[in-house]
Design a protein around this motif. Structure first.
Motif, PDB file in Angstrom:
ATOM      1  N   ARG A  74       0.802  -1.310  -0.056  1.00 21.71           N
ATOM      2  CA  ARG A  74       0.151  -0.016  -0.038  1.00 21.71           C
ATOM      3  C   ARG A  74       0.841   1.217  -0.040  1.00 21.71           C
ATOM      4  N   ILE A  75       1.917   1.092   0.609  1.00 17.76           N
ATOM      5  CA  ILE A  75       2.888   2.243   0.989  1.00 17.76           C
ATOM      6  C   ILE A  75       3.448   2.642  -0.665  1.00 17.76           C
ATOM      7  N   LYS A  76       3.946   1.657  -1.336  1.00 15.39           N
ATOM      8  CA  LYS A  76       4.546   1.886  -2.265  1.00 15.39           C
ATOM      9  C   LYS A  76       3.450   2.049  -3.823  1.00 15.39           C
ATOM     10  N   ASN A  77       2.238   1.382  -3.528  1.00 13.28           N
ATOM     11  CA  ASN A  77       0.947   1.733  -4.638  1.00 13.28           C
ATOM     12  C   ASN A  77      -0.078   2.159  -3.959  1.00 13.28           C
ATOM     13  N   PRO A  78      -0.024   3.329  -3.357  1.00 14.50           N
ATOM     14  CA  PRO A  78      -1.254   4.060  -2.802  1.00 14.50           C
ATOM     15  C   PRO A  78      -2.610   3.966  -3.659  1.00 14.50           C
ATOM     16  N   ASP A  79      -2.706   3.760  -4.930  1.00 11.79           N
ATOM     17  CA  ASP A  79      -3.880   3.754  -5.825  1.00 11.79           C
ATOM     18  C   ASP A  79      -4.568   2.513  -5.981  1.00 11.79           C
ATOM     19  N   LEU A  80      -3.720   1.297  -4.964  1.00 10.82           N
ATOM     20  CA  LEU A  80      -4.637   0.129  -5.128  1.00 10.82           C
ATOM     21  C   LEU A  80      -5.774   0.161  -4.573  1.00 10.82           C
ATOM     22  N   GLY A  81      -6.770  -0.706  -5.033  1.00 11.25           N
ATOM     23  CA  GLY A  81      -8.221  -0.848  -4.356  1.00 11.25           C
ATOM     24  C   GLY A  81      -7.721  -1.500  -3.031  1.00 11.25           C
ATOM     25  N   TYR A  82      -8.821  -1.208  -2.199  1.00 11.32           N
ATOM     26  CA  TYR A  82      -8.666  -1.797  -0.663  1.00 11.32           C
ATOM     27  C   TYR A  82      -9.055  -3.391  -0.708  1.00 11.32           C
ATOM     28  N   ARG A  83      -8.303  -3.835   0.182  1.00 11.89           N
ATOM     29  CA  ARG A  83      -8.260  -5.331   0.054  1.00 11.89           C
ATOM     30  C   ARG A  83      -8.474  -6.191   1.367  1.00 11.89           C
ATOM     31  N   THR A  84      -9.248  -7.203   1.647  1.00 15.25           N
ATOM     32  CA  THR A  84      -9.287  -7.797   2.658  1.00 15.25           C
ATOM     33  C   THR A  84      -8.738  -9.382   2.549  1.00 15.25           C
ATOM     34  N   LEU A  85      -7.991  -9.854   3.496  1.00 17.26           N
ATOM     35  CA  LEU A  85      -7.454 -11.073   3.353  1.00 17.26           C
ATOM     36  C   LEU A  85      -8.104 -11.888   4.634  1.00 17.26           C
ATOM     37  N   THR A  86      -8.488 -13.016   4.313  1.00 14.38           N
ATOM     38  CA  THR A  86      -8.951 -14.060   5.316  1.00 14.38           C
ATOM     39  C   THR A  86      -8.279 -15.119   5.635  1.00 14.38           C
ATOM     40  N   LEU A  87      -7.686 -15.304   6.680  1.00 10.31           N
ATOM     41  CA  LEU A  87      -6.877 -16.621   7.062  1.00 10.31           C
ATOM     42  C   LEU A  87      -7.708 -17.734   7.775  1.00 10.31           C
ATOM     43  N   GLU A  88      -7.364 -18.973   7.207  1.00 10.52           N
ATOM     44  CA  GLU A  88      -8.270 -19.953   7.808  1.00 10.52           C
ATOM     45  C   GLU A  88      -7.499 -20.555   9.287  1.00 10.52           C
ATOM     46  N   PRO A  89      -8.330 -20.866   9.967  1.00 12.99           N
ATOM     47  CA  PRO A  89      -7.909 -21.316  11.539  1.00 12.99           C
ATOM     48  C   PRO A  89      -7.876 -23.055  11.464  1.00 12.99           C
ATOM     49  N   HIS A  90      -7.342 -23.449  12.309  1.00 11.91           N
ATOM     50  CA  HIS A  90      -7.648 -25.102  12.264  1.00 11.91           C
ATOM     51  C   HIS A  90      -7.477 -25.671  13.816  1.00 11.91           C
ATOM     52  N   LEU A  91      -7.710 -26.633  13.914  1.00 12.20           N
ATOM     53  CA  LEU A  91      -7.860 -27.213  15.688  1.00 12.20           C
ATOM     54  C   LEU A  91      -6.471 -27.581  15.750  1.00 12.20           C
TER      55      LEU A  91
END
Length: 333
Positions: free
Chosen positions: A307-324
């Motif tokens: 984001r710092i290097k490419n401020p015009d990027l669209g906003y993103r959401t990253l989802t991480l998967e949990p495990h037992l």
């Protein structure tokens, strides 16, 4: 547009003194500081405006604001954040608020004045709200880790908490339990409400009816676990198993069970969430849902640098998967 010279003239101090006050780079008496900041407010000359006008290149510094310092989960994330910042040759300025909402505002102001290239934000307090003034001036590249109390133009890294709640509950069901309670944090937090949804889905799939008295809204801390577990143990019909929506809640639940003369893993089963390092050393070791603090930190730092290097990027959401992670706190019936 007002300049530091304008502020210095009106405050009757030197330009360097104005710079030291705004950047907090050298001791200035409270009297002079108050005088300068009074003029700053009158001229609507904000620290963020200063950063934009003076910043001609990156400082290779990232700010991170964390609202809770006592929760082991946050400490483990912070350790990984610092490691990944170092790998990318960035300095990290860490700022705690320790449960003080006024300190939250002040620390954000300080990070902005330090001209950090970007911000990482982690919040544990569901009742906090940023004032409109500072929210409007947060124009830095930002990444939210898990949750933040207000809507911001920022990227986000979080874990699939609804699936995690489902997995925790299904683990108890598969172990033979049908009387399952949940202790969770404030429902104002999406983490808490999503883990509850997962709990409800797992019970529904198994044909187990919900019992309102077995759903406890509390706080993601040890004291919340103690109080909530005591509440469950006072019921005429006690659950045989408890899904504690954080390992800190689970630690409190262990304490309450011990005070009541109950053995965890025998008299009552408990499953936690987060897999903090301490979980494996409890007696018995805590079965829990693992979310990778290391991966959360890695993805957040790398996303912020992008984001710092490419401020015009669209906003993103990253989802991480949990495990037992299975240990001995859950009895197989």
């Amino acid at each position: 547009m007002a300049t530091m010279k304008d502020i210095a003239r009106l405050a009757q101090v030197s330009t360097s003194t104005v710079s030291h006050v705004i950047n907090n780079s050298r001791f200035v008496s409270d009297e002079i500081r108050d005088k300068v900041m009074g003029v700053v407010r009158e001229l609507n000359y904000t620290p963020s405006a200063l950063a934009r006008s003076l910043k001609v290149k990156e400082t290779n510094t990232i700010g991170m604001l964390v609202t809770a310092s006592s929760n082991p989960f946050f400490a483990e994330v912070l350790r990984s954040v610092e490691r990944y910042c170092n790998r990318h040759h960035y300095n990290l300025i860490l700022s705690y608020t320790d449960g003080d909402s006024q300190r939250l505002q002040a620390n954000l102001e300080t990070l902005i004045r330090k001209q950090v290239d970007g911000l990482l934000l982690m919040c544990a307090e569901s009742h906090w709200q940023l004032n409109d003034d500072i929210s409007q001036r947060l124009h830095l590249p930002m990444v939210m880790l898990d949750w933040w109390p207000t809507a911001l133009n920022a990227d986000k890294v979080h874990e699939n908490s609804e699936y995690g709640g489902y997995l925790a509950t299904k683990t108890l069901i598969d172990a033979g339990h049908r009387e399952i309670a949940i202790i969770t944090g404030s429902f104002k937090k999406s983490l808490a409400s999503n883990r509850l949804k997962g709990y409800q889905t797992a019970l529904s799939e198994a044909g187990i009816a919900l019992r309102d008295e077995w759903i406890i809204e509390s706080h993601f801390d040890v004291e919340g676990g103690i109080e909530s577990m005591q509440q469950l143990l006072q019921l005429n019909l006690r659950p045989s198993a408890v899904f504690a929506s954080s390992d800190t809640i689970a630690i409190g639940a262990y304490q309450a069970a011990w005070r009541a003369g109950l053995a965890v893993g025998k008299d009552i089963s408990i499953i936690g969430y987060d897999n903090i390092e301490l979980a494996q050393y409890l007696s018995p070791p805590l079965t829990t849902i693992h979310q990778s603090k290391n991966n959360l930190a890695k993805q957040a730092v790398e996303m912020l640098l992008q984001r710092i290097k490419n401020p015009d990027l669209g906003y993103r959401t990253l989802t991480l998967e949990p495990h037992l992670v299975w240990r001995e706190s859950v009895e197989q019936k």
